[in-house]
Design a protein around this motif. Structure first.
Motif, PDB file in Angstrom:
ATOM      1  N   ASN A 192       0.820  -1.214   0.000  1.00 28.58           N
ATOM      2  CA  ASN A 192       0.000   0.000   0.000  1.00 28.58           C
ATOM      3  C   ASN A 192       0.854   1.263   0.000  1.00 28.58           C
ATOM      4  N   GLU A 193       1.957   1.246   0.753  1.00 26.87           N
ATOM      5  CA  GLU A 193       2.866   2.400   0.753  1.00 26.87           C
ATOM      6  C   GLU A 193       3.471   2.589  -0.629  1.00 26.87           C
ATOM      7  N   ILE A 194       3.846   1.498  -1.275  1.00 27.45           N
ATOM      8  CA  ILE A 194       4.414   1.593  -2.623  1.00 27.45           C
ATOM      9  C   ILE A 194       3.378   2.118  -3.608  1.00 27.45           C
ATOM     10  N   LEU A 195       2.160   1.587  -3.526  1.00 31.50           N
ATOM     11  CA  LEU A 195       1.109   1.997  -4.465  1.00 31.50           C
ATOM     12  C   LEU A 195       0.723   3.463  -4.304  1.00 31.50           C
ATOM     13  N   SER A 196       0.995   4.045  -3.140  1.00 34.46           N
ATOM     14  CA  SER A 196       0.665   5.460  -2.934  1.00 34.46           C
ATOM     15  C   SER A 196       1.485   6.376  -3.843  1.00 34.46           C
ATOM     16  N   PHE A 197       2.572   5.868  -4.406  1.00 31.81           N
ATOM     17  CA  PHE A 197       3.402   6.657  -5.322  1.00 31.81           C
ATOM     18  C   PHE A 197       2.912   6.538  -6.770  1.00 31.81           C
ATOM     19  N   TYR A 198       1.945   5.681  -7.010  1.00 37.23           N
ATOM     20  CA  TYR A 198       1.454   5.450  -8.367  1.00 37.23           C
ATOM     21  C   TYR A 198       0.168   6.236  -8.612  1.00 37.23           C
ATOM     22  N   ASP A 199       0.026   6.698  -9.832  1.00 36.73           N
ATOM     23  CA  ASP A 199      -1.199   7.371 -10.260  1.00 36.73           C
ATOM     24  C   ASP A 199      -1.529   6.860 -11.664  1.00 36.73           C
ATOM     25  N   HIS A 200      -1.812   5.571 -11.754  1.00 40.75           N
ATOM     26  CA  HIS A 200      -2.027   4.918 -13.033  1.00 40.75           C
ATOM     27  C   HIS A 200      -3.402   4.251 -13.066  1.00 40.75           C
ATOM     28  N   ASP A 201      -3.858   3.966 -14.276  1.00 41.60           N
ATOM     29  CA  ASP A 201      -5.116   3.228 -14.412  1.00 41.60           C
ATOM     30  C   ASP A 201      -4.955   1.804 -13.886  1.00 41.60           C
ATOM     31  N   PHE A 202      -3.818   1.189 -14.221  1.00 45.44           N
ATOM     32  CA  PHE A 202      -3.526  -0.179 -13.782  1.00 45.44           C
ATOM     33  C   PHE A 202      -2.109  -0.267 -13.244  1.00 45.44           C
ATOM     34  N   VAL A 203      -1.931  -1.070 -12.201  1.00 45.57           N
ATOM     35  CA  VAL A 203      -0.596  -1.450 -11.742  1.00 45.57           C
ATOM     36  C   VAL A 203      -0.534  -2.966 -11.807  1.00 45.57           C
ATOM     37  N   ILE A 204       0.443  -3.488 -12.544  1.00 47.51           N
ATOM     38  CA  ILE A 204       0.614  -4.928 -12.700  1.00 47.51           C
ATOM     39  C   ILE A 204       1.790  -5.361 -11.832  1.00 47.51           C
ATOM     40  N   MET A 205       1.514  -6.258 -10.894  1.00 46.86           N
ATOM     41  CA  MET A 205       2.542  -6.689  -9.964  1.00 46.86           C
ATOM     42  C   MET A 205       3.021  -8.101 -10.302  1.00 46.86           C
ATOM     43  N   GLU A 206       4.305  -8.315 -10.145  1.00 49.87           N
ATOM     44  CA  GLU A 206       4.877  -9.640 -10.401  1.00 49.87           C
ATOM     45  C   GLU A 206       5.374 -10.254  -9.097  1.00 49.87           C
ATOM     46  N   GLY A 207       4.823 -11.411  -8.758  1.00 46.99           N
ATOM     47  CA  GLY A 207       5.292 -12.144  -7.580  1.00 46.99           C
ATOM     48  C   GLY A 207       4.767 -11.641  -6.255  1.00 46.99           C
ATOM     49  N   VAL A 208       3.851 -10.677  -6.261  1.00 44.31           N
ATOM     50  CA  VAL A 208       3.315 -10.119  -5.013  1.00 44.31           C
ATOM     51  C   VAL A 208       2.117 -10.957  -4.567  1.00 44.31           C
ATOM     52  N   ARG A 209       2.239 -11.579  -3.406  1.00 41.10           N
ATOM     53  CA  ARG A 209       1.173 -12.445  -2.902  1.00 41.10           C
ATOM     54  C   ARG A 209       0.433 -11.841  -1.711  1.00 41.10           C
ATOM     55  N   ASP A 210       1.059 -10.875  -1.013  1.00 38.59           N
ATOM     56  CA  ASP A 210       0.468 -10.341   0.223  1.00 38.59           C
ATOM     57  C   ASP A 210      -0.336  -9.068  -0.024  1.00 38.59           C
ATOM     58  N   ALA A 211      -1.154  -9.075  -1.058  1.00 35.29           N
ATOM     59  CA  ALA A 211      -2.007  -7.919  -1.350  1.00 35.29           C
ATOM     60  C   ALA A 211      -3.391  -8.428  -1.747  1.00 35.29           C
ATOM     61  N   PRO A 212      -4.464  -7.789  -1.267  1.00 38.61           N
ATOM     62  CA  PRO A 212      -5.827  -8.235  -1.587  1.00 38.61           C
ATOM     63  C   PRO A 212      -6.266  -7.746  -2.963  1.00 38.61           C
ATOM     64  N   VAL A 213      -5.609  -8.278  -3.987  1.00 37.20           N
ATOM     65  CA  VAL A 213      -5.913  -7.910  -5.377  1.00 37.20           C
ATOM     66  C   VAL A 213      -6.156  -9.187  -6.178  1.00 37.20           C
ATOM     67  N   PRO A 214      -6.880  -9.090  -7.294  1.00 36.48           N
ATOM     68  CA  PRO A 214      -7.077 -10.256  -8.153  1.00 36.48           C
ATOM     69  C   PRO A 214      -5.728 -10.776  -8.660  1.00 36.48           C
ATOM     70  N   LYS A 215      -5.619 -12.096  -8.766  1.00 38.96           N
ATOM     71  CA  LYS A 215      -4.335 -12.696  -9.145  1.00 38.96           C
ATOM     72  C   LYS A 215      -4.478 -13.692 -10.294  1.00 38.96           C
TER      73      LYS A 215
END
Length: 248
Positions: free
Chosen positions: A82-105
């Motif tokens: 969440n701290e990392i995502l606060s620096f983003y202002d995009h329509d989509f953020v695609i994460m690789e290898g991130v398992r500890d986030a409540p996002v679709p996978k």
């Protein structure tokens, strides 16, 4: 902003799948950011003995290296997603290898057994090497990103949703579920993103221009305290909005 994560072991087509997703989303006019989780304990971007390394060792807690083609900001700690995502202002953020986030996978794998190792309620699709052999797994589609990237991104557009607050389980669960469980319910059509209690808050808090998410209990404390203070002032009306800004 919406975010998804692609998870799987190495050599299963994870990065190739992400490349295709980013390219197709960009073609569709979306702005896209990415996050790569490094599963290597000793990993660090900075090198021993460089000027920026010397800055860090001298006591700087935030170091920035600015070059002609890129700017690298080096935090001396592991930030939460969440701290990392606060620096983003995009329509989509695609994460690789991130398992500890409540996002679709999306799970990439080379075998059925490997899918099961990473399968949970937040997974909505299968891809990677195994998608050359199967078309579905536990009723979820298996889509080859090399040959059917448009179909995979169609599904991403359908299944993704604005970020959940990712509160600690012990702090919220006002809806009766953890954020990860709630993510799974949204993917299954059992809940809607707007059902999140924190989305219906009448209280907002910004610190340094950034929105701070508060659980209902904290919101109630702030609301009751402020109303108790300002209702004694001339001009107070019961139904009026209260706005307070503290500048430092």
């Amino acid at each position: 902003m919406r975010a998804i994560s692609v998870i799987g072991t190495s050599k299963t087509g994870k990065t190739t799948t992400i490349e295709g997703i980013i390219q197709e989303l960009t073609k569709r006019g979306y702005s896209v950011g990415s996050i790569k989780e490094i599963h290597f304990h000793a990993f660090k971007m900075d090198i021993e003995g460089t000027n920026t390394d010397r800055h860090k060792k001298a006591g700087a807690t935030l170091v920035t290296a600015r070059g002609d083609s890129e700017t690298d900001i080096l935090f001396q700690e592991k930030l939460s997603i969440n701290e990392i995502l606060s620096f983003y202002d995009h329509d989509f953020v695609i994460m690789e290898g991130v398992r500890d986030a409540p996002v679709p996978k999306i799970v990439t794998a080379s075998s059925i057994e490997a899918i099961e190792d990473r399968f949970d309620e937040t997974v909505f699709a299968i891809s990677g090497v195994v998608s050359e052999k199967i078309t579905e797994y536990k009723s979820l589609p298996a889509i080859n990103a090399l040959t059917h990237i448009k179909e995979l991104v169609d599904l991403i557009e359908e299944k993704s949703f604005p970020l959940l607050p990712a509160m600690k389980d012990e702090c919220c669960m006002t809806c009766g579920y953890t954020c990860e469980e709630f993510c799974g319910r949204i993917l299954k059509g059992l809940s809607k993103r707007e059902d999140c209690v924190l989305s219906k808050s009448g209280i907002s808090l910004k610190i340094g221009g950034k929105d701070i998410t508060m659980v209902p209990f904290v919101q109630k404390i702030i609301q009751n305290t402020l109303e108790a203070l300002v209702k004694e002032l001339d001009g107070y009306t019961k139904d009026g909005d209260i706005e307070i800004c503290i500048k430092k």
